[in-house]
Design an enzyme around this catalytic site. Sequence first.
Site, PDB file in Angstrom:
ATOM      1  N   ILE A   6      -9.450  -9.552   3.270  1.00  0.00           N
ATOM      2  CA  ILE A   6     -10.820  -9.145   2.891  1.00  0.00           C
ATOM      3  C   ILE A   6     -10.820  -8.692   1.424  1.00  0.00           C
ATOM      4  CG2 ILE A   6     -12.702  -7.522   3.331  1.00  0.00           C
ATOM      5  CD1 ILE A   6     -11.674  -7.183   6.170  1.00  0.00           C
ATOM      6  N   GLY A  63      -5.832  -6.773   4.037  1.00  0.00           N
ATOM      7  CA  GLY A  63      -5.323  -8.150   3.991  1.00  0.00           C
ATOM      8  C   GLY A  63      -6.212  -9.110   3.235  1.00  0.00           C
ATOM      9  N   LYS A  95      -4.042   2.975   3.087  1.00  0.00           N
ATOM     10  CA  LYS A  95      -5.111   2.089   2.612  1.00  0.00           C
ATOM     11  C   LYS A  95      -6.375   2.897   2.303  1.00  0.00           C
ATOM     12  CE  LYS A  95      -3.272  -1.701   5.374  1.00  0.00           C
ATOM     13  NZ  LYS A  95      -3.276  -2.319   6.706  1.00  0.00           N
ATOM     14  N   LYS A 150       0.822  -1.231   0.000  1.00  0.00           N
ATOM     15  CA  LYS A 150       0.000   0.000   0.000  1.00  0.00           C
ATOM     16  C   LYS A 150       0.844   1.263   0.000  1.00  0.00           C
ATOM     17  CE  LYS A 150       0.625  -1.605   4.181  1.00  0.00           C
ATOM     18  NZ  LYS A 150       0.482  -2.910   4.797  1.00  0.00           N
TER      19      LYS A 150
HETATM   20  P1  NDP Z   1       8.861  -8.800   5.405  1.00  0.00           P
HETATM   21  O1  NDP Z   1       9.728  -7.743   5.981  1.00  0.00           O
HETATM   22  O2  NDP Z   1       8.502  -9.966   6.247  1.00  0.00           O
HETATM   23  O3  NDP Z   1       9.561  -9.381   4.076  1.00  0.00           O
HETATM   24  C1  NDP Z   1      10.081  -8.537   3.092  1.00  0.00           C
HETATM   25  C2  NDP Z   1      10.836  -9.396   2.090  1.00  0.00           C
HETATM   26  O4  NDP Z   1      11.197  -8.568   1.008  1.00  0.00           O
HETATM   27  C3  NDP Z   1      12.117 -10.016   2.630  1.00  0.00           C
HETATM   28  O5  NDP Z   1      12.277 -11.320   2.131  1.00  0.00           O
HETATM   29  C4  NDP Z   1      13.214  -9.115   2.066  1.00  0.00           C
HETATM   30  O6  NDP Z   1      14.433  -9.763   1.797  1.00  0.00           O
HETATM   31  C5  NDP Z   1      12.603  -8.684   0.764  1.00  0.00           C
HETATM   32  N1  NDP Z   1      13.071  -7.362   0.349  1.00  0.00           N
HETATM   33  C6  NDP Z   1      12.911  -6.181   0.978  1.00  0.00           C
HETATM   34  N2  NDP Z   1      13.480  -5.191   0.283  1.00  0.00           N
HETATM   35  C7  NDP Z   1      14.000  -5.768  -0.830  1.00  0.00           C
HETATM   36  C8  NDP Z   1      14.745  -5.273  -1.920  1.00  0.00           C
HETATM   37  N3  NDP Z   1      15.074  -3.987  -2.038  1.00  0.00           N
HETATM   38  N4  NDP Z   1      15.154  -6.135  -2.868  1.00  0.00           N
HETATM   39  C9  NDP Z   1      14.840  -7.451  -2.765  1.00  0.00           C
HETATM   40  N5  NDP Z   1      14.134  -7.980  -1.741  1.00  0.00           N
HETATM   41  C10 NDP Z   1      13.729  -7.145  -0.784  1.00  0.00           C
HETATM   42  O7  NDP Z   1       7.565  -8.056   4.857  1.00  0.00           O
HETATM   43  P2  NDP Z   1       6.083  -8.640   4.764  1.00  0.00           P
HETATM   44  O8  NDP Z   1       6.102  -9.931   4.068  1.00  0.00           O
HETATM   45  O9  NDP Z   1       5.415  -8.532   6.077  1.00  0.00           O
HETATM   46  O10 NDP Z   1       5.376  -7.523   3.850  1.00  0.00           O
HETATM   47  C11 NDP Z   1       5.583  -7.500   2.464  1.00  0.00           C
HETATM   48  C12 NDP Z   1       4.573  -6.526   1.848  1.00  0.00           C
HETATM   49  O11 NDP Z   1       3.255  -6.968   2.130  1.00  0.00           O
HETATM   50  C13 NDP Z   1       4.656  -5.086   2.380  1.00  0.00           C
HETATM   51  O12 NDP Z   1       4.359  -4.194   1.344  1.00  0.00           O
HETATM   52  C14 NDP Z   1       3.551  -5.053   3.437  1.00  0.00           C
HETATM   53  O13 NDP Z   1       3.062  -3.753   3.664  1.00  0.00           O
HETATM   54  C15 NDP Z   1       2.510  -5.918   2.771  1.00  0.00           C
HETATM   55  N6  NDP Z   1       1.552  -6.515   3.668  1.00  0.00           N
HETATM   56  C16 NDP Z   1       1.981  -7.227   4.751  1.00  0.00           C
HETATM   57  C17 NDP Z   1       1.063  -7.800   5.606  1.00  0.00           C
HETATM   58  C18 NDP Z   1       1.478  -8.596   6.799  1.00  0.00           C
HETATM   59  O14 NDP Z   1       0.595  -9.017   7.552  1.00  0.00           O
HETATM   60  N7  NDP Z   1       2.764  -8.829   7.022  1.00  0.00           N
HETATM   61  C19 NDP Z   1      -0.384  -7.648   5.373  1.00  0.00           C
HETATM   62  C20 NDP Z   1      -0.724  -6.916   4.170  1.00  0.00           C
HETATM   63  C21 NDP Z   1       0.225  -6.357   3.367  1.00  0.00           C
HETATM   64  P3  NDP Z   1      15.359 -10.379   2.973  1.00  0.00           P
HETATM   65  O15 NDP Z   1      14.545 -11.501   3.545  1.00  0.00           O
HETATM   66  O16 NDP Z   1      16.582 -10.831   2.301  1.00  0.00           O
HETATM   67  O17 NDP Z   1      15.562  -9.270   3.946  1.00  0.00           O
HETATM   68  N1  HSE Z   2       0.770  -3.726   9.467  1.00  0.00           N
HETATM   69  C1  HSE Z   2      -0.457  -3.915   8.788  1.00  0.00           C
HETATM   70  C2  HSE Z   2      -1.586  -4.108   9.798  1.00  0.00           C
HETATM   71  C3  HSE Z   2      -0.353  -5.124   7.898  1.00  0.00           C
HETATM   72  O1  HSE Z   2      -1.296  -4.286  10.983  1.00  0.00           O
HETATM   73  O2  HSE Z   2      -2.738  -4.070   9.424  1.00  0.00           O
HETATM   74  C4  HSE Z   2      -1.463  -5.184   6.907  1.00  0.00           C
HETATM   75  O3  HSE Z   2      -1.366  -4.176   5.976  1.00  0.00           O
END
Ligand code: NDP
Ligand code: HSE
Length: 450
Positions: free
Chosen positions: A150, A148, A219, A119
């Site tokens: 929904i 998420g 969002k 987002k």
């Molecule tokens: P994490 O921090 O758990 O994971 C991020 C991943 O992206 C890691 O594997 C990291 O690599 C990789 N990464 C970050 N920057 C780079 C880069 N410049 N180049 C290559 N790889 C990169 O994040 P989340 O999985 O929690 O979130 C991911 C996305 O999803 C975000 O936009 C978040 O806002 C969105 N989101 C998350 C939710 C949640 O509940 N967690 C819910 C809804 C949306 P490495 O492992 O090597 O550090």
């Molecule tokens: N950090 C966010 C939350 C993840 O707590 O809702 C989903 O965008």
Amino acid sequence: MSGETIDIAMIGLGTVGGGVVRMLARHGDEYTRRLGRPLRLRRVLVRNANRHRQSVNETFKDAGAQTIISADTITDDVDTFFSDASTSIMIEVAGGVDPAGDYVRRTLESGNHVVTANKSLLAARGIELFDTAARHNASLAFEASCAGGIPIVTSLLFGLAANRVSGLYGILNGTCNYILTQMTQHGTTYADALTQAQQLGFAEADPSLDVTGQDAAQKLAILAALAFGARTHERDVTVLGIDTLDLADIKFGAELGYDVKLLGIAERSETNGRMSLGVQPCFVHRDEPIAQIYGSFNAVSVYGDAVGHVMQMGRGAGQMPTASAVVSDLINIAAGWYPRAFAKVASSIASGGMPDVIHADELTARFYLRFNMRDEPGVMAKVATILGTADISISAALQHEQIVDGFVPVVVVTHNAKQGRLREALSRIEALDTIYASPVSIRIVDLPGG
Ligand code: NDP
Ligand code: HSE
């Protein structure tokens, strides 16, 4: 896409990326049956490939994912990642605006589709990326970016397309709803509840984005664009986080029949089309369905002229609920219907007008106010006079015998008042020498038809 498989690339293998791998491992056969060809994860880009290569077997052993991902799939070399021409869909679950935005743009420019959960990126560069997608016959799917698991994006774009939407009220941040629930129901401290949310994987890498309301504002900007067909931006949203809340107010609100929620509110006037966009802790009467959403759950209430009130609730964060939205987008693109529908949607979003957003001072609402007053004759009368002079009428007041150093908390509920007039009145009240500390004001939300 090769003839045999639908080839996918993914940036990010953290919480959400890991969930995508698990879903592909769990339900790959079912997806193949539906799509007629298997989905294949060809390449995954991360920051530190060695760390992931060493742990990949252990990380995904529960998911039986050895056929989905291996050490060879993972790279941290951007050129290697983009050199594979066989992939046709890229999943971006890395987060942040840079460099994710450039990777998304590059993918769209090569005519490939993108699924993103990001987002921050959409709130900052969404219009530009929609435009890029439209120019290159590619699509950009973003269901996971708002609430998420929904399916609110799909609902607004397609399921509610016949309606003129007048209001959208959302619990859009799972971390904040979790913290407020823990504080309200279990008396957990704010700091402990935040730590728990981080351990459960809801919170952003920088949790200040959650608790300051910024994540919910991003969002809301996206959802308002879809609901109102306008080019709303994060900067149009007035934001106040839960980091300013005092447990005392949660308790006083409960006495008056209200629960506190961090609500994202987008309203559009039926008469002049002007909008108000805000995220702030609000009191909602506990009988309202949205007040009864607890823990990391999110909920979005939409009011359409034909459909009336529609509320969707579900897990707004966490690994598998978010992966559910990402993989659903992936399937809808692979099935072919989403790109065709997106072609229409993208041009309507990109050509939407600039929003006519009212200043927060013009907002009219009821308010909960708390003053720490010196416990002596005439103080309440002075406060009431200042409020009355600002055209603010009192509908209820509450005072307990709990005097500390000569001061007592007094709670006042107003009738509808202009926020700007209230702000001025509160600064005059704060200047009284019989008032200790800044007055507290919390919006009371009266939902349509409530
Ligand atoms: P994490 O921090 O758990 O994971 C991020 C991943 O992206 C890691 O594997 C990291 O690599 C990789 N990464 C970050 N920057 C780079 C880069 N410049 N180049 C290559 N790889 C990169 O994040 P989340 O999985 O929690 O979130 C991911 C996305 O999803 C975000 O936009 C978040 O806002 C969105 N989101 C998350 C939710 C949640 O509940 N967690 C819910 C809804 C949306 P490495 O492992 O090597 O550090
Ligand atoms: N950090 C966010 C939350 C993840 O707590 O809702 C989903 O965008």
